[in-house]
Design a protein around this motif. Structure first.
Motif, short mmCIF file in Angstrom:
data_model
loop_
_atom_site.label_atom_id
_atom_site.label_comp_id
_atom_site.label_asym_id
_atom_site.label_seq_id
_atom_site.Cartn_x
_atom_site.Cartn_y
_atom_site.Cartn_z
N PRO A 79 0.82 -1.22 0.00
CA PRO A 79 0.00 0.00 0.00
C PRO A 79 0.85 1.27 0.00
O PRO A 79 0.47 2.28 -0.62
CB PRO A 79 -0.83 -0.11 1.28
CG PRO A 79 -0.78 -1.55 1.66
CD PRO A 79 0.55 -2.05 1.20
N LEU A 80 1.99 1.21 0.68
CA LEU A 80 2.88 2.38 0.69
C LEU A 80 3.40 2.67 -0.71
O LEU A 80 3.46 3.83 -1.14
CB LEU A 80 4.04 2.13 1.66
CG LEU A 80 5.10 3.24 1.73
CD1 LEU A 80 4.49 4.55 2.24
CD2 LEU A 80 6.27 2.81 2.62
N LEU A 81 3.77 1.62 -1.44
CA LEU A 81 4.24 1.81 -2.82
C LEU A 81 3.16 2.43 -3.69
O LEU A 81 3.45 3.30 -4.53
CB LEU A 81 4.69 0.47 -3.40
CG LEU A 81 5.99 -0.11 -2.86
CD1 LEU A 81 6.23 -1.50 -3.42
CD2 LEU A 81 7.17 0.81 -3.17
N LEU A 82 1.91 1.99 -3.50
CA LEU A 82 0.82 2.57 -4.27
C LEU A 82 0.65 4.05 -3.95
O LEU A 82 0.51 4.89 -4.86
CB LEU A 82 -0.49 1.82 -3.98
CG LEU A 82 -1.75 2.39 -4.64
CD1 LEU A 82 -1.62 2.38 -6.16
CD2 LEU A 82 -2.98 1.61 -4.19
N VAL A 89 3.07 10.91 -9.28
CA VAL A 89 2.33 11.36 -10.46
C VAL A 89 1.71 12.73 -10.23
O VAL A 89 1.81 13.62 -11.10
CB VAL A 89 1.23 10.33 -10.83
CG1 VAL A 89 0.31 10.89 -11.92
CG2 VAL A 89 1.86 9.03 -11.28
N PHE A 90 1.08 12.93 -9.08
CA PHE A 90 0.26 14.13 -8.88
C PHE A 90 0.97 15.25 -8.12
O PHE A 90 0.63 16.43 -8.29
CB PHE A 90 -1.03 13.77 -8.14
CG PHE A 90 -1.96 12.91 -8.96
CD1 PHE A 90 -2.69 13.47 -10.00
CD2 PHE A 90 -2.08 11.56 -8.70
CE1 PHE A 90 -3.53 12.69 -10.77
CE2 PHE A 90 -2.94 10.77 -9.46
CZ PHE A 90 -3.66 11.33 -10.50
N ALA A 91 1.93 14.93 -7.26
CA ALA A 91 2.56 15.96 -6.43
C ALA A 91 3.25 17.05 -7.24
O ALA A 91 3.15 18.24 -6.88
CB ALA A 91 3.53 15.31 -5.45
N TRP A 95 2.22 20.73 -6.23
CA TRP A 95 3.23 21.59 -5.61
C TRP A 95 4.42 21.75 -6.56
O TRP A 95 5.51 21.23 -6.30
CB TRP A 95 3.70 20.98 -4.29
CG TRP A 95 2.60 20.82 -3.28
CD1 TRP A 95 1.98 21.80 -2.56
CD2 TRP A 95 2.00 19.57 -2.86
NE1 TRP A 95 1.03 21.26 -1.73
CE2 TRP A 95 1.02 19.89 -1.87
CE3 TRP A 95 2.19 18.24 -3.19
CZ2 TRP A 95 0.23 18.93 -1.25
CZ3 TRP A 95 1.42 17.27 -2.57
CH2 TRP A 95 0.46 17.62 -1.62
N PRO A 96 4.24 22.43 -7.67
CA PRO A 96 5.33 22.53 -8.66
C PRO A 96 6.55 23.27 -8.12
O PRO A 96 7.66 23.08 -8.63
CB PRO A 96 4.68 23.30 -9.82
CG PRO A 96 3.53 24.04 -9.19
CD PRO A 96 3.03 23.16 -8.10
N HIS A 101 10.45 16.47 -3.68
CA HIS A 101 9.55 15.32 -3.80
C HIS A 101 10.32 14.00 -3.79
O HIS A 101 9.95 13.05 -3.07
CB HIS A 101 8.72 15.43 -5.08
CG HIS A 101 7.75 16.56 -5.10
ND1 HIS A 101 6.78 16.70 -4.13
CD2 HIS A 101 7.59 17.60 -5.96
CE1 HIS A 101 6.06 17.78 -4.40
NE2 HIS A 101 6.54 18.34 -5.49
N VAL A 102 11.38 13.90 -4.58
CA VAL A 102 12.15 12.65 -4.66
C VAL A 102 12.78 12.34 -3.31
O VAL A 102 12.74 11.18 -2.84
CB VAL A 102 13.23 12.75 -5.76
CG1 VAL A 102 14.13 11.52 -5.72
CG2 VAL A 102 12.57 12.90 -7.12
#
Length: 331
Positions: A79-82, A89-91, A95-96, A101-102
């Motif tokens: 579930p964490l991987l999902l 995909v969305f972050a 938050w551009p 993020h990485v």
């Protein structure tokens, strides 16, 4: 790996914990202590994991560490991987301007979100990962710790764990009194492992309570959730209060009291609580930054989180449960 009988009321306690956490992260006014829902989770985790370990130690004299770690991995990682895949995909669109993020995804994958927070590298959009790191670090060392304690102080194991809980609680009090106002003390393992230890002590020693104790525990939890507090009083008073309330609720459930926690809706939410915890935080974080009122954040965020948790539970988590069963049989 040994198993223990399923108790629906414990899932009901998970439901109570996750609802408190989601209300807190939705910034519900008048709920300064909703984050003690995490402490309910920690006490319950310490209790259940220690019961599993004790059952195996008593049966075989030890713990098959490879089986234990693989089962934990199959339970927690899919579930964490999902969640992290969806975040990747969305972050960047949500938050551009946020450059980390990485870094934050790696911190959660390695279960060091709490260590990153202590080091000043807050996984800002995934801050709820601090508790995932704490629990995984506990799972890593606790089987070894339990084997040693069982061999050296088997007849007094519950007392030893209770003393350890009291010493760690006293250390947290002393640390706060010495003047740490940095705000990162909340995430430190030495400040926030007491719930895990207290849950373990309950698993070893047990606790006989009256039917009225569940009501007393809920009253204590109300105080822990609603009374105003500073960050210091939260650490030295309200966390221990929530931990003790969790112990009393677990004991009540195991003795057939606290029947409200066994309600089918509570049990259903409790089964989805891990997915709800994973998905709700970045969703609600994004909604709050859009200046949505707290009730809109909660309703929309909880609904979307529920849908994702339900999909996760009935797809990848179902597959992972089968793999866990496979490892229990084959290894």
């Amino acid at each position: 790996m040994s198993s223990i009988p399923y108790t629906p009321g414990l899932d009901g306690l998970r439901a109570l914990a996750i609802v408190l956490v989601m209300l807190f992260h939705a910034d519900m006014p008048g709920l300064p202590g909703g984050n003690v829902g995490v402490d309910l989770f920690l006490v319950l985790s310490g209790y259940l994991i220690t019961r599993l370990l004790l059952a195996e130690i008593q049966l075989s004299g030890g713990v098959r560490l490879r089986v234990f770690y693989l089962r934990r991995l199959w339970r927690l990682m899919p579930p964490l991987l999902l969640m992290l895949a969806l975040y990747c995909v969305f972050a960047p669109y949500a938050w551009p301007e946020y450059p980390f993020h990485v870094r934050d995804v790696v911190a959660l994958l390695l279960y060091i979100g709490n260590i990153a927070a202590i080091a000043g590298s807050f996984p800002e959009k995934l801050m709820h990962g601090w508790s995932l790191g704490l629990e995984e670090q506990f799972y890593l060392i606790w089987p070894l710790f339990m084997i040693v304690l069982w061999r050296r102080c088997q007849g007094h194991l519950g007392v030893v764990l209770l003393i350890l809980f009291m010493l760690m609680t006293a250390w947290r009090f002393l640390y706060v009194q010495l003047g740490d106002t940095s705000g990162v003390a909340y995430y430190r393992p030495d400040m926030h492992s007491t719930g895990l230890i207290l849950g373990a002590a309950l698993a070893v020693g047990g606790l006989s309570v009256g039917r009225w104790v569940a009501a007393l525990a809920l009253m204590a939890l109300v105080f822990a959730v609603f009374l105003p507090r500073s960050s210091e009083t939260h650490l030295i008073f309200f966390i221990p209060l929530a931990e003790l309330a969790a112990v009393l609720l677990i004991a009540s459930v195991m003795q057939g009291a606290a029947q409200a926690l066994g309600h089918p809706l509570a049990v259903h939410l409790g089964k989805l609580s891990y997915g709800l915890y994973l998905f709700h935080y970045p969703i609600m974080k994004c909604l709050l930054e859009q200046d949505m009122p707290w009730y809109g954040v909660f309703l929309f965020g909880a609904t979307l989180s529920y849908l994702l948790a339900w999909i996760s539970y009935h797809s990848i988590e179902r597959y992972a449960r089968q793999r866990r069963h496979h490892y229990a049989l084959q290894l």
